[in-house]
Design a protein around this motif. Structure first.
Motif, PDB file in Angstrom:
ATOM      1  N   GLY A 206     -18.478 -38.709   4.337  1.00 55.00           N
ATOM      2  CA  GLY A 206     -18.361 -38.143   2.984  1.00 55.00           C
ATOM      3  C   GLY A 206     -17.140 -37.630   2.413  1.00 55.00           C
ATOM      4  O   GLY A 206     -16.057 -38.059   3.252  1.00 55.00           O
ATOM      5  N   ALA A 207     -16.984 -36.727   1.553  1.00 52.44           N
ATOM      6  CA  ALA A 207     -15.529 -36.184   1.194  1.00 52.44           C
ATOM      7  C   ALA A 207     -15.007 -35.151   2.351  1.00 52.44           C
ATOM      8  O   ALA A 207     -15.416 -34.461   2.948  1.00 52.44           O
ATOM      9  CB  ALA A 207     -15.830 -35.215   0.110  1.00 52.44           C
ATOM     10  N   TYR A 208     -13.890 -35.528   2.656  1.00 52.32           N
ATOM     11  CA  TYR A 208     -13.163 -34.879   3.499  1.00 52.32           C
ATOM     12  C   TYR A 208     -12.422 -33.393   2.914  1.00 52.32           C
ATOM     13  O   TYR A 208     -12.770 -32.449   3.446  1.00 52.32           O
ATOM     14  CB  TYR A 208     -11.800 -35.733   4.040  1.00 52.32           C
ATOM     15  N   LEU A 209     -11.879 -33.542   1.846  1.00 46.99           N
ATOM     16  CA  LEU A 209     -11.465 -32.393   0.914  1.00 46.99           C
ATOM     17  C   LEU A 209     -12.282 -32.274  -0.045  1.00 46.99           C
ATOM     18  O   LEU A 209     -12.261 -32.847  -1.148  1.00 46.99           O
ATOM     19  CB  LEU A 209      -9.830 -32.541   0.569  1.00 46.99           C
ATOM     20  N   LYS A 210     -12.940 -31.047   0.035  1.00 47.54           N
ATOM     21  CA  LYS A 210     -14.078 -30.867  -0.950  1.00 47.54           C
ATOM     22  C   LYS A 210     -13.311 -30.031  -2.183  1.00 47.54           C
ATOM     23  O   LYS A 210     -13.736 -30.318  -3.434  1.00 47.54           O
ATOM     24  CB  LYS A 210     -15.078 -30.069  -0.515  1.00 47.54           C
ATOM     25  N   SER A 211     -12.431 -28.965  -1.835  1.00 50.24           N
ATOM     26  CA  SER A 211     -11.873 -28.483  -2.950  1.00 50.24           C
ATOM     27  C   SER A 211     -10.432 -27.834  -2.355  1.00 50.24           C
ATOM     28  O   SER A 211     -10.431 -27.565  -1.075  1.00 50.24           O
ATOM     29  CB  SER A 211     -12.496 -27.348  -3.474  1.00 50.24           C
ATOM     30  N   VAL A 212      -9.422 -27.778  -3.379  1.00 48.69           N
ATOM     31  CA  VAL A 212      -8.020 -27.324  -2.930  1.00 48.69           C
ATOM     32  C   VAL A 212      -7.824 -26.333  -4.044  1.00 48.69           C
ATOM     33  O   VAL A 212      -7.576 -26.633  -5.208  1.00 48.69           O
ATOM     34  CB  VAL A 212      -7.372 -28.340  -2.771  1.00 48.69           C
ATOM     35  N   THR A 213      -7.615 -24.859  -3.526  1.00 53.27           N
ATOM     36  CA  THR A 213      -7.209 -24.045  -4.476  1.00 53.27           C
ATOM     37  C   THR A 213      -5.634 -23.420  -4.203  1.00 53.27           C
ATOM     38  O   THR A 213      -5.515 -23.116  -2.899  1.00 53.27           O
ATOM     39  CB  THR A 213      -8.201 -22.617  -4.339  1.00 53.27           C
ATOM     40  N   LEU A 214      -5.062 -23.044  -4.931  1.00 51.49           N
ATOM     41  CA  LEU A 214      -3.695 -22.259  -4.893  1.00 51.49           C
ATOM     42  C   LEU A 214      -3.904 -20.884  -5.555  1.00 51.49           C
ATOM     43  O   LEU A 214      -4.443 -20.635  -6.480  1.00 51.49           O
ATOM     44  CB  LEU A 214      -2.709 -23.105  -5.399  1.00 51.49           C
ATOM     45  N   ALA A 215      -3.269 -19.978  -4.767  1.00 47.26           N
ATOM     46  CA  ALA A 215      -3.491 -18.430  -5.281  1.00 47.26           C
ATOM     47  C   ALA A 215      -2.099 -17.691  -4.764  1.00 47.26           C
ATOM     48  O   ALA A 215      -1.844 -17.973  -3.506  1.00 47.26           O
ATOM     49  CB  ALA A 215      -4.915 -17.864  -4.884  1.00 47.26           C
ATOM     50  N   SER A 216      -1.738 -16.685  -5.521  1.00 51.27           N
ATOM     51  CA  SER A 216      -0.845 -15.792  -4.881  1.00 51.27           C
ATOM     52  C   SER A 216      -1.482 -14.477  -4.274  1.00 51.27           C
ATOM     53  O   SER A 216      -2.702 -14.370  -4.573  1.00 51.27           O
ATOM     54  CB  SER A 216       0.177 -15.247  -6.081  1.00 51.27           C
ATOM     55  N   THR A 217      -0.861 -13.808  -3.509  1.00 47.44           N
ATOM     56  CA  THR A 217      -1.475 -12.742  -2.710  1.00 47.44           C
ATOM     57  C   THR A 217      -2.651 -11.944  -3.963  1.00 47.44           C
ATOM     58  O   THR A 217      -3.300 -11.423  -3.464  1.00 47.44           O
ATOM     59  CB  THR A 217      -0.468 -11.616  -2.386  1.00 47.44           C
ATOM     60  N   MET A 218      -1.810 -11.383  -5.030  1.00 48.20           N
ATOM     61  CA  MET A 218      -2.588 -10.614  -5.896  1.00 48.20           C
ATOM     62  C   MET A 218      -3.371 -11.248  -7.087  1.00 48.20           C
ATOM     63  O   MET A 218      -3.914 -10.794  -8.150  1.00 48.20           O
ATOM     64  CB  MET A 218      -1.675  -9.462  -6.492  1.00 48.20           C
ATOM     65  N   GLY A 219      -3.074 -12.768  -7.362  1.00 48.03           N
ATOM     66  CA  GLY A 219      -3.553 -13.336  -8.298  1.00 48.03           C
ATOM     67  C   GLY A 219      -4.691 -14.221  -8.190  1.00 48.03           C
ATOM     68  O   GLY A 219      -5.215 -14.349  -7.201  1.00 48.03           O
ATOM     69  N   PRO A 220      -5.258 -14.691  -9.342  1.00 48.26           N
ATOM     70  CA  PRO A 220      -6.624 -15.585  -9.325  1.00 48.26           C
ATOM     71  C   PRO A 220      -6.442 -16.879  -8.868  1.00 48.26           C
ATOM     72  O   PRO A 220      -5.199 -17.628  -8.814  1.00 48.26           O
ATOM     73  CB  PRO A 220      -6.840 -15.651 -10.726  1.00 48.26           C
ATOM     74  N   GLY A 221      -7.077 -17.529  -8.336  1.00 46.68           N
ATOM     75  CA  GLY A 221      -7.091 -18.946  -7.627  1.00 46.68           C
ATOM     76  C   GLY A 221      -7.139 -20.054  -8.772  1.00 46.68           C
ATOM     77  O   GLY A 221      -7.538 -19.803  -9.865  1.00 46.68           O
TER      78      GLY A 221
END
Length: 231
Positions: A206-221
């Motif tokens: 099935g899916a290998y990468l299900k989700s990818v999120t970028l976020a800073s230390t204090m910020g939202p994804g």
């Protein structure tokens, strides 16, 4: 979890229903990194792996082209000529058995990465309970168990990062600092994603990468469009 006013304001700029492409996500994450310090920007990659199976474990390392923006302190376990070589290559600390009580009993952990020559792994193994949970155990797959201590030190200082599955099959890796240019963050992020795609275990269904999120230390994804990353 209660969030501050700054986080709430930043979260308003992110459309939760949208999967962003990488340049737009990076721009947004940089814009929302408004803390008084230079925030780290991290990638959080949820995989379709089942880490309980040895053949679905992912672990490796990659050198980010623009580094991590962080000064990394390196401890090398080596003896004799290899210890001298480690000193010459710029290791912050070099030692052998004498470091065991300092780490075990005194709780000394003023280092970010541990490198060891193969003949020292018997010694380092005694520190497994301390180093293991902190992700500091040297590992051949990550290039931190090696006779070529000079290369290991140079790679780490140049911006080598380790990636591995956590207990929930997610990979968390820093890709730079908020002060980096968007192009630098994009280069680093793409280099990381390429390495992780290449490391796909053949047994994953099935899916290998299900989700990818970028976020800073204090910020939202900010969620990314995985299909575009894989193409």
């Amino acid at each position: 979890m209660k969030r501050g006013k700054r986080y709430a304001e930043a979260a308003k700029t992110v459309d939760r229903s949208v999967l962003y492409d990488a340049p737009a996500a990076i721009s947004l994450v940089k814009q929302n990194a408004s803390a008084k310090f230079d925030e780290t920007i991290e990638a959080h990659i949820r995989t379709g792996c089942d880490g309980r199976h040895a053949d679905q474990q992912i672990r490796g390392a990659v050198v980010l082209p623009h580094g991590t923006g962080k000064t990394v302190r390196i401890l090398v376990f080596a003896k004799g000529p290899k210890a001298d070589e480690a000193q010459a290559a710029g290791a912050d600390y070099v030692g052998a058995e004498e470091l065991i009580p300092k780490i075990q009993n005194e709780g000394w952990l003023d280092f970010d990465v541990v490198v060891a020559t193969p003949d020292m792994m018997g010694v380092v193994g005694r520190l497994g309970r301390v180093l293991g949970p902190k992700g500091l155990m040297p590992n051949p797959k990550a290039g931190t168990v090696t006779m070529d201590v000079t290369k290991a030190i140079n790679d780490i200082k140049a911006g080598k990062v380790e990636y591995r599955l956590d207990k929930t099959n997610i990979i968390h890796v820093p890709v730079g600092k908020a002060s980096f240019a968007e192009e630098q963050l994009a280069d680093n992020f793409q280099t990381l994603v390429d390495a992780i795609i290449k490391a796909r275990p053949s047994t994953v269904k099935g899916a290998y990468l299900k989700s990818v999120t970028l976020a800073s230390t204090m910020g939202p994804g900010v969620k990314l469009n995985v299909a575009k990353l894989m193409s």
